[in-house]
Design a protein around this motif. Structure first.
Motif, PDB file in Angstrom:
ATOM      1  N   GLN A 133       1.031  -1.493   0.595  1.00 40.56           N
ATOM      2  CA  GLN A 133       0.033   0.088  -0.201  1.00 40.56           C
ATOM      3  C   GLN A 133       0.825   0.917   0.605  1.00 40.56           C
ATOM      4  O   GLN A 133       1.765   0.998   1.005  1.00 40.56           O
ATOM      5  N   GLN A 134       0.307   2.370  -0.539  1.00 36.39           N
ATOM      6  CA  GLN A 134       1.299   3.478  -0.900  1.00 36.39           C
ATOM      7  C   GLN A 134       0.477   5.074  -0.087  1.00 36.39           C
ATOM      8  O   GLN A 134      -0.721   4.449   0.768  1.00 36.39           O
ATOM      9  N   ALA A 135       1.389   5.849   0.192  1.00 31.11           N
ATOM     10  CA  ALA A 135       1.086   6.696   1.946  1.00 31.11           C
ATOM     11  C   ALA A 135       1.921   7.639   1.064  1.00 31.11           C
ATOM     12  O   ALA A 135       2.664   8.077   0.195  1.00 31.11           O
ATOM     13  N   PHE A 136       1.499   9.033   1.157  1.00 32.15           N
ATOM     14  CA  PHE A 136       2.016  10.124   0.665  1.00 32.15           C
ATOM     15  C   PHE A 136       2.471  10.350   2.787  1.00 32.15           C
ATOM     16  O   PHE A 136       2.373  10.477   3.775  1.00 32.15           O
ATOM     17  N   PHE A 137       4.089  10.910   1.860  1.00 39.63           N
ATOM     18  CA  PHE A 137       4.554  11.241   3.243  1.00 39.63           C
ATOM     19  C   PHE A 137       5.073  12.850   2.994  1.00 39.63           C
ATOM     20  O   PHE A 137       4.685  13.972   2.127  1.00 39.63           O
ATOM     21  N   TYR A 138       3.971  12.997   4.230  1.00 39.22           N
ATOM     22  CA  TYR A 138       3.488  14.701   5.009  1.00 39.22           C
ATOM     23  C   TYR A 138       4.319  15.362   5.736  1.00 39.22           C
ATOM     24  O   TYR A 138       4.872  15.074   6.306  1.00 39.22           O
ATOM     25  N   HIS A 139       5.407  16.545   4.697  1.00 35.66           N
ATOM     26  CA  HIS A 139       6.217  17.246   5.848  1.00 35.66           C
ATOM     27  C   HIS A 139       5.101  17.962   7.424  1.00 35.66           C
ATOM     28  O   HIS A 139       4.698  18.565   6.934  1.00 35.66           O
ATOM     29  N   SER A 140       5.441  18.040   8.394  1.00 37.61           N
ATOM     30  CA  SER A 140       4.189  18.414   9.501  1.00 37.61           C
ATOM     31  C   SER A 140       5.109  19.281  10.576  1.00 37.61           C
ATOM     32  O   SER A 140       6.483  19.455  10.102  1.00 37.61           O
ATOM     33  N   ASN A 141       4.459  20.729  11.193  1.00 40.60           N
ATOM     34  CA  ASN A 141       4.971  21.303  11.966  1.00 40.60           C
ATOM     35  C   ASN A 141       6.356  21.628  11.911  1.00 40.60           C
ATOM     36  O   ASN A 141       7.614  22.054  12.193  1.00 40.60           O
ATOM     37  N   CYS A 142       6.323  22.835  10.615  1.00 38.28           N
ATOM     38  CA  CYS A 142       7.068  23.655   9.433  1.00 38.28           C
ATOM     39  C   CYS A 142       6.528  24.448   9.236  1.00 38.28           C
ATOM     40  O   CYS A 142       4.828  24.399   8.693  1.00 38.28           O
ATOM     41  N   LYS A 143       7.632  25.485   8.541  1.00 39.07           N
ATOM     42  CA  LYS A 143       6.915  26.314   8.148  1.00 39.07           C
ATOM     43  C   LYS A 143       5.678  26.135   6.570  1.00 39.07           C
ATOM     44  O   LYS A 143       5.028  27.194   6.535  1.00 39.07           O
ATOM     45  N   GLU A 144       6.141  25.304   6.151  1.00 41.11           N
ATOM     46  CA  GLU A 144       5.060  25.356   4.604  1.00 41.11           C
ATOM     47  C   GLU A 144       5.125  23.944   4.717  1.00 41.11           C
ATOM     48  O   GLU A 144       5.650  23.153   4.063  1.00 41.11           O
ATOM     49  N   PRO A 145       3.452  23.309   5.762  1.00 47.85           N
ATOM     50  CA  PRO A 145       2.943  22.400   5.270  1.00 47.85           C
ATOM     51  C   PRO A 145       2.452  21.246   4.498  1.00 47.85           C
ATOM     52  O   PRO A 145       2.493  22.331   3.449  1.00 47.85           O
ATOM     53  N   GLY A 146       3.153  20.318   4.178  1.00 49.31           N
ATOM     54  CA  GLY A 146       2.477  19.463   3.098  1.00 49.31           C
ATOM     55  C   GLY A 146       2.750  18.630   2.527  1.00 49.31           C
ATOM     56  O   GLY A 146       3.999  17.597   3.363  1.00 49.31           O
ATOM     57  N   ILE A 147       2.204  17.632   1.597  1.00 48.98           N
ATOM     58  CA  ILE A 147       3.208  16.517   0.823  1.00 48.98           C
ATOM     59  C   ILE A 147       4.365  16.444   0.126  1.00 48.98           C
ATOM     60  O   ILE A 147       4.022  17.336  -0.896  1.00 48.98           O
ATOM     61  N   VAL A 148       5.177  15.973   0.573  1.00 52.31           N
ATOM     62  CA  VAL A 148       6.821  15.588  -0.659  1.00 52.31           C
ATOM     63  C   VAL A 148       6.736  14.503  -1.738  1.00 52.31           C
ATOM     64  O   VAL A 148       7.542  14.819  -2.655  1.00 52.31           O
ATOM     65  N   ALA A 149       6.056  13.868  -0.824  1.00 49.96           N
ATOM     66  CA  ALA A 149       6.662  11.722  -1.239  1.00 49.96           C
ATOM     67  C   ALA A 149       5.494  11.006  -1.355  1.00 49.96           C
ATOM     68  O   ALA A 149       4.464  11.530  -1.077  1.00 49.96           O
ATOM     69  N   ILE A 150       5.607  10.388  -2.370  1.00 53.06           N
ATOM     70  CA  ILE A 150       5.262   8.739  -2.161  1.00 53.06           C
ATOM     71  C   ILE A 150       6.141   7.262  -1.429  1.00 53.06           C
ATOM     72  O   ILE A 150       7.381   7.551  -1.394  1.00 53.06           O
ATOM     73  N   VAL A 151       5.391   6.846  -0.432  1.00 53.93           N
ATOM     74  CA  VAL A 151       6.024   5.686   0.139  1.00 53.93           C
ATOM     75  C   VAL A 151       5.575   3.959  -0.180  1.00 53.93           C
ATOM     76  O   VAL A 151       3.761   4.665  -0.690  1.00 53.93           O
ATOM     77  N   LYS A 152       5.738   3.477   0.007  1.00 49.39           N
ATOM     78  CA  LYS A 152       4.898   2.180   0.306  1.00 49.39           C
ATOM     79  C   LYS A 152       4.769   1.204   1.587  1.00 49.39           C
ATOM     80  O   LYS A 152       6.208   1.245   2.342  1.00 49.39           O
ATOM     81  N   ILE A 153       4.390   0.626   2.247  1.00 48.33           N
ATOM     82  CA  ILE A 153       4.610   0.019   2.779  1.00 48.33           C
ATOM     83  C   ILE A 153       5.477  -1.634   2.905  1.00 48.33           C
ATOM     84  O   ILE A 153       5.028  -2.586   1.827  1.00 48.33           O
ATOM     85  N   VAL A 154       6.507  -1.750   3.614  1.00 47.61           N
ATOM     86  CA  VAL A 154       7.539  -3.204   2.788  1.00 47.61           C
ATOM     87  C   VAL A 154       6.962  -3.885   4.275  1.00 47.61           C
ATOM     88  O   VAL A 154       8.162  -5.062   4.093  1.00 47.61           O
ATOM     89  N   LYS A 155       6.643  -3.355   4.714  1.00 53.29           N
ATOM     90  CA  LYS A 155       6.461  -4.897   5.907  1.00 53.29           C
ATOM     91  C   LYS A 155       5.584  -3.532   7.162  1.00 53.29           C
ATOM     92  O   LYS A 155       5.388  -3.223   7.432  1.00 53.29           O
ATOM     93  N   GLU A 156       5.014  -5.185   7.521  1.00 50.85           N
ATOM     94  CA  GLU A 156       3.212  -5.035   8.062  1.00 50.85           C
ATOM     95  C   GLU A 156       3.828  -5.012   9.814  1.00 50.85           C
ATOM     96  O   GLU A 156       4.588  -4.905  10.258  1.00 50.85           O
ATOM     97  N   ALA A 157       2.634  -4.319  10.245  1.00 50.45           N
ATOM     98  CA  ALA A 157       3.083  -3.627  11.925  1.00 50.45           C
ATOM     99  C   ALA A 157       3.810  -5.107  12.733  1.00 50.45           C
ATOM    100  O   ALA A 157       3.215  -6.326  12.678  1.00 50.45           O
ATOM    101  N   TYR A 158       4.545  -4.589  13.736  1.00 55.14           N
ATOM    102  CA  TYR A 158       5.194  -5.275  14.783  1.00 55.14           C
ATOM    103  C   TYR A 158       5.465  -4.071  15.458  1.00 55.14           C
ATOM    104  O   TYR A 158       5.545  -3.288  15.643  1.00 55.14           O
TER     105      TYR A 158
END
Length: 242
Positions: free
Chosen positions: A126-151
């Motif tokens: 599954q893919q996700a947006f990488f979101y820069h937060s708590n900064c001067k200009e928050p927003g989406i910068v990249a796409i990542v994917k899940i490569v290992k499920e929860a542990y």
């Protein structure tokens, strides 16, 4: 792990454009307070027309069938600017991710139950947006994917880690993490202000972002997205910034 607890989700903070001060994260472990955001109005006509054109294209591709409301994508918030917590810098930008071996890292430090449950629902690929937060200009910068499920998140047992949880037991860990891998940068930075403009327009005309969790549960740093929401936000990278 070179930067302990770098994704830090004891709580995602309000995304404010304040260049002179950083705001400490305040999300509680068992509840979330809504963050304050500056009012934003959609550019006249741009968001609604964009949604209608996008919808027309998607309906043409799918034969007009409504997609089921399921969460199959994600938005992951991380802080790109240095901030010390208990003496540890919790900064972790997309550039830090790209610098990791195989451009892959664990997404640790989540200390909110709902966000943790979202982590546990993630599936490999599954893919996700990488979101820069708590900064001067928050927003989406990249796409990542899940490569290992929860542990189990190992930082909950590390007394030197800012996210140590003395109440968690190894035989029954409270907190989980997943592994994510960098996929690509978005074709352009997609700022929070632009996404919010579409959200406000969609609240009026029924677009896919009308219930986007980025605005209904703002402080959560792990947020689910429907396919429709993900596709619409992704389509914004093809548009010129407003």
């Amino acid at each position: 792990m070179p930067w302990p607890s770098r994704k830090r989700d004891k709580g995602a903070v309000a995304d404010k454009k304040e260049p002179d001060a950083k705001i400490a994260k305040t999300e509680e472990e068992t509840s979330d307070k809504e963050e304050e955001e500056k009012p934003a109005k959609p550019p006249a006509g741009s968001s609604k027309s964009g949604w209608k054109n996008w919808k027309k294209t998607k309906e043409s591709e799918s034969g007009g069938e409504e997609s089921k409301i399921t969460y199959c994508h994600w938005l992951l918030k991380s802080e790109p600017e240095s901030r010390l917590e208990k003496g540890v810098d919790v900064k972790f930008s997309v550039d830090d991710l790209k610098a990791q071996p195989n451009q892959t890292t664990c997404w640790d430090g989540v200390r909110n139950y709902q966000a943790r449950n979202f982590l546990r629902a993630m599936k490999i690929g599954q893919q996700a947006f990488f979101y820069h937060s708590n900064c001067k200009e928050p927003g989406i910068v990249a796409i990542v994917k899940i490569v290992k499920e929860a542990y189990p998140d190992h930082t909950q047992f590390d007394q030197k880690d800012p996210h140590y949880d003395s109440t968690s037991r190894k035989e029954n860990p409270k907190w989980s993490m997943v592994d994510v891998q960098f996929v690509r940068m978005t074709k352009r930075f997609i700022p929070l202000s632009e996404i919010k403009a579409h959200h406000l327009a969609h609240k009026a005309d029924g677009g896919p972002l009308k219930d986007m969790m980025l605005f209904t549960r703002q402080r959560l740093s792990i947020q689910p997205l429907t396919q429709e929401q993900f596709d619409f936000v992704l389509s914004l990278e093809e548009e010129k910034p407003h």
